[in-house]
Design a protein around this motif. Structure first.
Motif, PDB file in Angstrom:
ATOM      1  N   ALA A   1       7.115  -4.607  -1.389  1.00  0.00           N
ATOM      2  CA  ALA A   1       6.172  -3.601  -1.879  1.00  0.00           C
ATOM      3  C   ALA A   1       6.237  -3.502  -3.393  1.00  0.00           C
TER       4      ALA A   1
ATOM      5  N   GLN B   1      14.328   1.865   7.810  1.00  0.00           N
ATOM      6  CA  GLN B   1      14.231   1.849   6.351  1.00  0.00           C
ATOM      7  C   GLN B   1      13.896   3.202   5.743  1.00  0.00           C
TER       8      GLN B   1
ATOM      9  N   PRO C   1       6.257   0.203  15.443  1.00  0.00           N
ATOM     10  CA  PRO C   1       7.613   0.724  15.327  1.00  0.00           C
ATOM     11  C   PRO C   1       8.128   0.514  13.913  1.00  0.00           C
ATOM     12  N   SER C   2       8.735   1.515  13.349  1.00  0.00           N
ATOM     13  CA  SER C   2       9.268   1.367  11.993  1.00  0.00           C
ATOM     14  C   SER C   2      10.787   1.284  12.056  1.00  0.00           C
ATOM     15  N   PRO C   3      11.352   0.393  11.299  1.00  0.00           N
ATOM     16  CA  PRO C   3      12.799   0.237  11.318  1.00  0.00           C
ATOM     17  C   PRO C   3      13.444   1.388  10.567  1.00  0.00           C
TER      18      PRO C   3
ATOM     19  N   THR D   1       5.226   4.607  13.104  1.00  0.00           N
ATOM     20  CA  THR D   1       4.443   4.975  11.931  1.00  0.00           C
ATOM     21  C   THR D   1       3.101   5.496  12.400  1.00  0.00           C
TER      22      THR D   1
ATOM     23  N   PRO E   1      14.553   0.372  -2.945  1.00  0.00           N
ATOM     24  CA  PRO E   1      13.121   0.060  -2.894  1.00  0.00           C
ATOM     25  C   PRO E   1      12.860  -1.198  -2.091  1.00  0.00           C
ATOM     26  N   ASN E   2      11.807  -1.195  -1.338  1.00  0.00           N
ATOM     27  CA  ASN E   2      11.389  -2.386  -0.601  1.00  0.00           C
ATOM     28  C   ASN E   2      10.906  -3.446  -1.586  1.00  0.00           C
TER      29      ASN E   2
END
Lengths: 353, 353
Positions: B62, B12, B8-10, B3, B58-59
């Motif tokens: 969040a 998603q 590190p971004s998974p 990001t 959607p997360n």
DNA sequence: GCCGGTTGTCGAAGCGCTTCGACAACCGTC
DNA sequence: GACGGTTGTCGAAGCGCTTCGACAACCGGC
């Protein structure tokens, strides 16, 4: 009260409130609470005092969003009514209790959401990991689980356990223990009263493994065994037992692994003219409480639901920490002898020597 | 992949990905999904196609953070092992299923976390509302609930229901129905085999309400009734029954409201020389399945666990929407006649006219 | 053809938290 | 007494989403 955005804010205490009250930065409060950086004792105490005073609890959503960990695990249960209910319950209890001890909550998911449910839960980051019960030999969720990179622990075993983490009572050995016990008492003709037909057909692991264990042990001990499925409820049990004793009148040892059938079996045998344990010995694979409270008290291999639940959660927590545990954890069966089994009566004491 | 922040971004998929893919703003995607603003059909279709294609979910964190609604409800269950297990299970199933139909998930909480658990859950905004089972007459969580401003629905009734929302089977009426049925068949001496002593002592509502209903109905019908608690398991039941028939040998009608006792009661009565229903009529208050599968099939007032679960969730959803429903919802009992009850035999047919 | 009213879309501002890098303040050292 | 190394704290930048206000674009009416 309104926020900067003008939206009404509820009575929630935020980390900013705590920080202000303690005279430190919000990040400091966070570090005090997580212990991820060194904080001086004096600051820590001040912060903790404020936390307690204000009754602060971190907002779960915000925490999950920022830390990418929800502190929630999913428990996928077979909630089809009637299925081995007490075991499931005990298991759920142990899971919730153990999870709480690890500061996690438990999301309850039913099996009928199936793979789609798992996908949803994983993608929405609702939970950090999954506990799956009632796994079938060829469970459609298993391949998905391997793909999803969602940490998981299975209760029960699919056909192929490669790359998975599974826990369960060693039903194969449990079946063996029961047979060994009966054979040791001199019984030569045994029967296994198993799960309902549907359970075998679904390919549920524990039923198949028990049956295999029983059969192999019977071979090993040179005794005969007939295995047959058994429905639940007094009527079904009576039907099954009548048929069994009709065809195999010389059966003197019974292994019962259907907890819903245990009570009816004990009630029906005397009605069919077989006293327990004088004429027929009965050993069950079922929750301890069932066995202890029945009459006569049952010799049994208890299903250690609590222990399985605890282990499952511990293994999952390990995986969440990035550790890799054992693929397979089999709990050793432990046969408890009570009053429902006895030596086979010697018919006509003939020492033919 | 990293990001902007360098973390590190998974894998998603975020709303931004969907927006980019569909060539619209993120807010537009949000509005398409929530339906809170008008969106042209063409845009909507494009967005929905992207959502499906990318597999966007959607997360949860969040969403909860931004919208202040977690889309999760808590289910607080009495997971003390052994307690009326099947009913709890059926109930949980209905709750999960209904909640999912309303796009909510269910967090499983045990009763032993007590008030502190509720406080934690409320403060952390983990859930939007609570379903509370196993409510006691003077439950310590009830006052807390009133304070907390956490929407809630109770299964069962505390002594004072003011300001609460409660759902349950009308156990008072259920007890009455059972008595009325037996009295109608000519039985003059009845007995209520109730819950275990501990349940009465805890002040669990349903046990007390049933007993009160039975007693009042007996008065009304001019029949005698003795009420006594009853433990679980064959041994306990036998003890209780033996004592009962010793002291009141002329009892010919039995009301049983302990589901764990139903099987043993039916098994024990014949052993004590009382045929069902020839000598003794038995009516139970228990889950339908128990009654149907026993032998003889039981006349009973089924506990509509599913219906209660559905209603409870619906009421809670209403409250989350800000609606105010009824304080008290009592489900009318519905007695099903089967084979365990019969008219009291006429001893010496004397038509004295 | 100008105007008030829809309708549909966008950008920006947070929601409350964690985490990273920065940096004072202090430590003992050579 | 200037120097590298801790130690303890802070500010800022997001996490991915919802929601608000703004505002083009279009509508029909006079």
């Amino acid at each position: 009260m309104t926020t900067a955005a003008g939206r009404p804010s509820p009575g929630q205490v935020t980390i900013a409130d705590v920080a202000r009250h303690a005279g430190v930065a919000a990040s400091t409060v966070s570090y005090v609470l997580s212990g991820k950086r060194a904080i001086s004792a004096v600051t820590r105490d001040r912060v903790l005092a404020s936390v307690r005073l204000l009754g602060y609890h971190p907002n779960a959503g915000a925490r999950a969003l920022a830390s990418r960990r929800a502190n929630v695990i999913a428990l996928v249960l077979p909630l089809r009514a009637g299925m081995q209910v007490p075991v499931v319950m005990q298991f759920a209890t142990a899971v919730v209790t153990t999870a709480r001890a690890h500061d996690h909550d438990v999301l309850l998911v039913t099996s009928d959401e199936g793979p789609a449910g798992l996908r949803r839960i994983a993608a929405s980051a609702l939970v950090d990991g999954v506990l799956l019960m009632d796994v079938e030999l060829h469970d459609p969720r298993v391949p998905l689980l391997r793909d999803l990179a969602l940490p998981s622990v299975l209760i029960g075993f699919p056909a192929d356990t490669a790359g998975l983490t599974c826990v369960d009572l060693d039903f194969h050995a449990a079946g063996g223990e029961c047979v060994a016990h009966l054979a040791g008492l001199g019984h030569r003709r045994l029967a296994l009263l198993g799960a309902p037909t549907a359970v075998y057909e679904r390919g549920t692991g524990f039923a198949h493994r028990t049956r295999a264990g029983v059969r192999e042990a019977a071979d090993r001990h040179g005794v005969q065994v007939v295995t047959l499925p058994c429905g639940e409820g007094a009527v079904e049990v009576r039907r099954t037992l009548t048929e069994l004793l009709d065809r195999h009148p010389d059966v003197s040892g019974l292994v019962v692994q259907n907890e819903a059938a245990v009570g009816p079996v004990l009630a029906t045998l005397p009605a069919l003219g077989r006293r327990v344990p004088d004429d027929v010995s009965v050993v069950a694979i079922c929750p301890e409480e069932f066995a202890g409270h029945s009459s006569p008290a049952l010799t049994c291999v208890p299903v250690p639901a609590e222990e399985v639940g605890r282990q499952a959660v511990s293994l999952l927590m390990g995986k969440l920490r990035g550790e890799t545990g054992p693929e397979v954890t089999l709990l050793a069966p432990r046969l408890t002898v009570r009053d429902s089994t006895a030596a086979v009566p010697v018919v006509g004491v003939s020492d033919d020597r």
